[in-house]
Motif scaffolding. Structure first.
Motif, PDB file in Angstrom:
ATOM      1  N   ASP A  60       0.792  -1.436  -0.004  1.00  0.00           N
ATOM      2  CA  ASP A  60      -0.012  -0.011  -0.128  1.00  0.00           C
ATOM      3  C   ASP A  60       1.002   1.161  -0.117  1.00  0.00           C
ATOM      4  OD1 ASP A  60      -2.636  -1.232   0.370  1.00  0.00           O
ATOM      5  OD2 ASP A  60      -1.738  -2.165   2.232  1.00  0.00           O
ATOM      6  N   LEU A  61       2.035   1.138   0.428  1.00  0.00           N
ATOM      7  CA  LEU A  61       3.053   2.303   0.697  1.00  0.00           C
ATOM      8  C   LEU A  61       4.458   1.838   0.375  1.00  0.00           C
ATOM      9  CD1 LEU A  61       3.498   5.236   1.363  1.00  0.00           C
ATOM     10  CD2 LEU A  61       3.810   4.227   3.924  1.00  0.00           C
ATOM     11  N   VAL A  62       5.093   2.622  -0.361  1.00  0.00           N
ATOM     12  CA  VAL A  62       6.462   2.467  -0.282  1.00  0.00           C
ATOM     13  C   VAL A  62       7.269   3.533   0.429  1.00  0.00           C
ATOM     14  CG1 VAL A  62       8.815   2.426  -1.575  1.00  0.00           C
ATOM     15  CG2 VAL A  62       6.761   1.214  -2.382  1.00  0.00           C
ATOM     16  N   LEU A  63       7.814   3.425   1.650  1.00  0.00           N
ATOM     17  CA  LEU A  63       8.466   4.233   2.304  1.00  0.00           C
ATOM     18  C   LEU A  63      10.033   4.329   2.345  1.00  0.00           C
ATOM     19  CD1 LEU A  63       8.364   6.506   4.831  1.00  0.00           C
ATOM     20  CD2 LEU A  63       8.440   4.796   6.258  1.00  0.00           C
ATOM     21  N   VAL A  64      10.585   5.376   1.763  1.00  0.00           N
ATOM     22  CA  VAL A  64      12.064   5.613   1.478  1.00  0.00           C
ATOM     23  C   VAL A  64      12.975   6.253   2.564  1.00  0.00           C
ATOM     24  CG1 VAL A  64      13.580   6.264  -0.126  1.00  0.00           C
ATOM     25  CG2 VAL A  64      11.682   4.971  -0.726  1.00  0.00           C
ATOM     26  N   MET A  65      13.726   5.471   3.258  1.00  0.00           N
ATOM     27  CA  MET A  65      14.517   6.576   4.129  1.00  0.00           C
ATOM     28  C   MET A  65      15.683   7.414   3.238  1.00  0.00           C
ATOM     29  SD  MET A  65      15.404   7.552   7.115  1.00  0.00           S
ATOM     30  CE  MET A  65      13.976   6.584   7.887  1.00  0.00           C
ATOM     31  N   ASN A  66      15.507   8.700   3.359  1.00  0.00           N
ATOM     32  CA  ASN A  66      16.370   9.532   2.812  1.00  0.00           C
ATOM     33  C   ASN A  66      16.609   9.655   1.268  1.00  0.00           C
ATOM     34  OD1 ASN A  66      17.694  11.641   4.092  1.00  0.00           O
ATOM     35  ND2 ASN A  66      19.605  10.605   4.636  1.00  0.00           N
ATOM     36  N   VAL A  91       9.017   9.749   1.098  1.00  0.00           N
ATOM     37  CA  VAL A  91      10.560   9.607   1.346  1.00  0.00           C
ATOM     38  C   VAL A  91      10.541  10.472   2.780  1.00  0.00           C
ATOM     39  CG1 VAL A  91      10.930  11.894   0.088  1.00  0.00           C
ATOM     40  CG2 VAL A  91      12.774  10.187   0.597  1.00  0.00           C
ATOM     41  N   TRP A  92      11.512  10.017   3.693  1.00  0.00           N
ATOM     42  CA  TRP A  92      11.529  10.660   4.997  1.00  0.00           C
ATOM     43  C   TRP A  92      13.087  11.217   4.692  1.00  0.00           C
ATOM     44  CZ3 TRP A  92      10.729   8.109  10.376  1.00  0.00           C
ATOM     45  CH2 TRP A  92      10.703   8.973  11.358  1.00  0.00           C
ATOM     46  N   PHE A  93      13.163  12.463   4.606  1.00  0.00           N
ATOM     47  CA  PHE A  93      14.627  13.103   4.616  1.00  0.00           C
ATOM     48  C   PHE A  93      15.001  13.270   6.036  1.00  0.00           C
ATOM     49  CE2 PHE A  93      13.411  15.166   0.515  1.00  0.00           C
ATOM     50  CZ  PHE A  93      13.854  14.373  -0.300  1.00  0.00           C
ATOM     51  N   VAL A  94      16.203  12.709   6.290  1.00  0.00           N
ATOM     52  CA  VAL A  94      16.564  12.804   7.702  1.00  0.00           C
ATOM     53  C   VAL A  94      17.958  13.378   8.032  1.00  0.00           C
ATOM     54  CG1 VAL A  94      15.303  10.855   8.646  1.00  0.00           C
ATOM     55  CG2 VAL A  94      17.397  10.278   7.798  1.00  0.00           C
ATOM     56  N   ASP A  95      18.590  13.991   6.675  1.00  0.00           N
ATOM     57  CA  ASP A  95      19.873  14.482   6.623  1.00  0.00           C
ATOM     58  C   ASP A  95      19.722  16.252   6.342  1.00  0.00           C
ATOM     59  OD1 ASP A  95      21.708  12.883   7.243  1.00  0.00           O
ATOM     60  OD2 ASP A  95      22.068  12.130   5.132  1.00  0.00           O
ATOM     61  N   ASP A  96      18.583  16.780   6.390  1.00  0.00           N
ATOM     62  CA  ASP A  96      18.155  18.102   6.030  1.00  0.00           C
ATOM     63  C   ASP A  96      18.915  19.037   7.104  1.00  0.00           C
ATOM     64  OD1 ASP A  96      16.889  17.902   3.781  1.00  0.00           O
ATOM     65  OD2 ASP A  96      14.843  17.569   4.633  1.00  0.00           O
ATOM     66  N   PRO A  97      19.469  19.958   6.782  1.00  0.00           N
ATOM     67  CA  PRO A  97      19.246  20.735   5.599  1.00  0.00           C
ATOM     68  C   PRO A  97      20.610  20.665   4.597  1.00  0.00           C
ATOM     69  CG  PRO A  97      19.981  22.301   7.250  1.00  0.00           C
ATOM     70  CD  PRO A  97      19.937  20.890   7.751  1.00  0.00           C
ATOM     71  N   TYR A  98      21.559  19.677   4.801  1.00  0.00           N
ATOM     72  CA  TYR A  98      22.666  19.551   4.459  1.00  0.00           C
ATOM     73  C   TYR A  98      22.965  18.938   2.954  1.00  0.00           C
ATOM     74  CZ  TYR A  98      22.857  19.597   9.578  1.00  0.00           C
ATOM     75  OH  TYR A  98      22.734  19.717  10.790  1.00  0.00           O
ATOM     76  N   PHE A  99      21.962  18.638   2.188  1.00  0.00           N
ATOM     77  CA  PHE A  99      22.198  18.122   0.897  1.00  0.00           C
ATOM     78  C   PHE A  99      21.019  18.576  -0.098  1.00  0.00           C
ATOM     79  CE2 PHE A  99      24.256  14.855   3.469  1.00  0.00           C
ATOM     80  CZ  PHE A  99      25.519  14.935   3.060  1.00  0.00           C
ATOM     81  N   THR A 100      20.716  19.848   0.121  1.00  0.00           N
ATOM     82  CA  THR A 100      19.534  20.443  -0.693  1.00  0.00           C
ATOM     83  C   THR A 100      19.953  20.348  -1.947  1.00  0.00           C
ATOM     84  OG1 THR A 100      20.451  22.682  -0.524  1.00  0.00           O
ATOM     85  CG2 THR A 100      18.901  22.097   1.154  1.00  0.00           C
ATOM     86  N   GLU A 101      21.403  20.370  -2.521  1.00  0.00           N
ATOM     87  CA  GLU A 101      21.314  20.359  -3.947  1.00  0.00           C
ATOM     88  C   GLU A 101      20.878  18.977  -4.409  1.00  0.00           C
ATOM     89  OE1 GLU A 101      25.582  19.726  -6.678  1.00  0.00           O
ATOM     90  OE2 GLU A 101      25.742  20.782  -4.884  1.00  0.00           O
ATOM     91  N   ASP A 102      20.734  18.165  -3.802  1.00  0.00           N
ATOM     92  CA  ASP A 102      20.151  16.817  -4.246  1.00  0.00           C
ATOM     93  C   ASP A 102      18.666  16.627  -3.767  1.00  0.00           C
ATOM     94  OD1 ASP A 102      22.783  15.612  -5.091  1.00  0.00           O
ATOM     95  OD2 ASP A 102      23.103  15.864  -2.638  1.00  0.00           O
ATOM     96  N   THR A 103      18.303  17.158  -2.565  1.00  0.00           N
ATOM     97  CA  THR A 103      16.755  17.029  -2.303  1.00  0.00           C
ATOM     98  C   THR A 103      15.818  17.662  -2.873  1.00  0.00           C
ATOM     99  OG1 THR A 103      17.126  18.353  -0.417  1.00  0.00           O
ATOM    100  CG2 THR A 103      17.440  16.158  -0.008  1.00  0.00           C
TER     101      THR A 103
END
Length: 330
Positions: A60-66, A91-103
């Motif tokens: 029902d859901l695909v949950l992606v870490m980062n 998707v659950w971003f847990v490295d914010d805000p250090y990779f905004t170029e990618d996210t």
């Protein structure tokens, strides 16, 4: 104190979730355990084969870490393929805000974007994300917990983490004060220190696995927590210069070990802990030095603050509680 922890039993949802880990054991194991308690079925997949696994398991859901670091170049093509199957994605971003170029590009491909950084919510909305939800991190109490340690793990002061430039500057300033203390510092890039002549004896270069980290946290009288700098450069890919206001996972992990923590003050810290009651904060090296000196000489106050931090963490900030909140949004 452990007898005062309020046990939390999540409502089991009639959902099948495919979870795609990133390889952060301290986070992934907590999320997987919480999902197994919270949904009908949890399947753990892999970044390289998420489309194939979604097609096979029909969750029902695909949950992606980062969605960062270990994910293959065709990551977003796979996400588009999963959505094409009619399967909801998050998707659950847990490295914010250090990779905004990618996210900033990743966020546009998911149905729901969760971020542990509150300042990133309007940022992702402005960059085309359909739905963005602030979801702070938490701790896995099955991994980070109070336990007795041997003499080899017992120190006055402990810090575990990479030697980012703001941390280097802080410990260079603290070096004369720390010289006669029992100190443990572990991680990479600490050879950047200008005062390595003093600090070198305390440095253990390289990776410390979560199990050993728990031992060192438990064995320390005080654990220092310093959030990494948000500046774009060799340590970050924050080309959009987004500033961080939210607390890191280490905040929860240290407190879950029942150890006193002194952390640099992030804006939203008071939403989760009470400075001076269940956590301590600092803004300058001089203030940190003053508080270390005070608590090393006031054992009962140090222990009481540490135990209150433990209780707050286990009552409010476990992954089981956080995943229940996350599932409300999907």
């Amino acid at each position: 104190m452990m007898e005062r922890v309020q046990m939390f039993e999540p409502t089991v949802r009639n959902m099948k979730v495919l979870y795609i880990p990133q390889g952060f054991d301290a986070i992934d194991e907590g999320v997987i355990g919480a999902l197994q308690q919270s949904v009908r079925e949890c399947v753990v997949g892999s970044p390289a084969n998420m489309l194939q696994e979604a097609s096979q398991h029909r969750p029902d859901l695909v949950l992606v870490m980062n969605g960062l670091h270990v994910f293959p170049p065709d990551h977003l093509e796979q996400v588009n393929g999963i959505r094409g199957l009619g399967i909801r994605t998050a998707v659950w971003f847990v490295d914010d805000p250090y990779f905004t170029e990618d996210t900033t590009s990743i966020c546009q491909h998911y149905d729901v974007v969760f971020t542990h950084e509150e300042a990133a919510v309007p940022f992702y909305t402005a960059h085309g994300a359909g739905r963005v939800v602030y979801m702070p991190l938490a701790v896995n109490p099955g991994m980070f917990q109070p336990r007795r340690t041997g003499p080899q793990h017992q120190y006055d002061i402990c810090f575990i983490g990479t030697g980012f430039w703001n941390r280097i500057a802080l410990f260079d300033e603290l070096a004369p004060f720390l010289a006669d203390k029992k100190v443990f510092i572990a991680g990479s890039q600490w050879n950047r220190l200008k005062r390595f002549d003093i600090m070198g004896q305390f440095i253990h270069e390289g990776w410390i696995d979560p199990g050993a980290t728990v031992d060192y946290y438990n064995g320390a009288k005080i654990v220092i927590n310093v959030h990494r700098t948000c500046e774009n450069g060799e340590d970050n890919r924050n080309t959009h210069h987004l500033q961080g206001h939210s607390i890191n996972p280490r905040t929860y992990e240290i407190s879950a070990c029942g150890t006193m923590q002194i952390t640099d003050a992030r804006n939203d810290l008071p939403r989760y802990y009470r400075p001076g009651y269940d956590i301590e904060t600092f803004t300058t090296a001089a203030e940190l030095q003053r508080k270390i000196k005070y608590y090393l000489h006031h054992e009962e106050e140090r222990r009481a603050l540490a135990w209150r931090g433990l209780l707050t963490t286990l009552n409010q900030h476990t992954f089981t509680r956080r995943i229940a909140q996350l599932l409300e949004h999907v």
